[in-house]
Enzyme design. Sequence first.
Site, PDB file in Angstrom:
ATOM      1  N   GLY A 167     -15.319  12.963  62.191  1.00 52.67           N
ATOM      2  CA  GLY A 167     -13.984  13.023  61.584  1.00 52.67           C
ATOM      3  C   GLY A 167     -13.206  11.741  61.818  1.00 52.67           C
ATOM      4  N   ASP A 168     -13.218  11.265  63.040  1.00 56.88           N
ATOM      5  CA  ASP A 168     -12.546  10.010  63.388  1.00 56.88           C
ATOM      6  C   ASP A 168     -13.294   8.799  62.836  1.00 56.88           C
ATOM      7  OD1 ASP A 168     -10.222  10.639  65.078  1.00 56.88           O
ATOM      8  OD2 ASP A 168     -11.688  11.519  66.437  1.00 56.88           O
ATOM      9  N   MET A 169     -14.596   8.772  63.087  1.00 54.41           N
ATOM     10  CA  MET A 169     -15.377   7.591  62.727  1.00 54.41           C
ATOM     11  C   MET A 169     -15.503   7.423  61.218  1.00 54.41           C
ATOM     12  SD  MET A 169     -18.182   8.074  65.755  1.00 54.41           S
ATOM     13  CE  MET A 169     -19.220   6.676  65.373  1.00 54.41           C
ATOM     14  N   GLY A 172     -12.308   5.878  60.085  1.00 52.37           N
ATOM     15  CA  GLY A 172     -12.282   4.465  60.447  1.00 52.37           C
ATOM     16  C   GLY A 172     -13.133   3.621  59.526  1.00 52.37           C
TER      17      GLY A 172
END
Length: 205
Positions: A167-169, A172
């Site tokens: 979700g974060d990566m 990004g």
Amino acid sequence: MPGPLEGVKVLSFARNLAGPYCTMILCDLGAEVIKIEEAGKGDSARRIPPHIRGISSYFLSINRGSKSIALNLREERAKEAVFKLVDRVDIVVENFRPGVMKRLGFSYESISARNPRIIYASISGFGQKGPYSAKPAYDMIAQGVGGTVSITGEPGRPPVRVGYSIGDMGAGLFAATAILAALHEREKSGKGQWIDVAMVDCQVA
């Protein structure tokens, strides 16, 4: 050998994972990344184990190559320092909840008024507008709302979070791709732009 982004400067308000993963990619490509951290505390990722000689290896893994400055962004002197940096950089990256940068005095409007060529990337859980925009979001929330956990796991058993923070990566990575496109567009138009990346959108994509 210099990277393709040599000479490009990034001012980073990024913390935790999604924002730093974006700036890490830019740094790996040769950009100079100047990271603003909260005075007295620093990025909360600095407190995540394992620690080696008192330094979080997790923090180092996603902030490698960045230069850090500790500032209290509520102080006028700190605000002045930030705007002096804004005059010199090409890109701003932030991953606060929508509205936080405006309250601090560093909205896209205020920064682009100072530097019209700035590329300003905002990463958040649900985007800058919409009914969920003010809600906080971490990786598990993005994976859940985006449907990722519904297709992960084994038949007949509960849904499973992906083992790493996709979700974060993912957010990004999408943000870094959009920034590169905006840099290319700026070569033709001479103008910067505001990039709005939502973690949930990236999961759905």
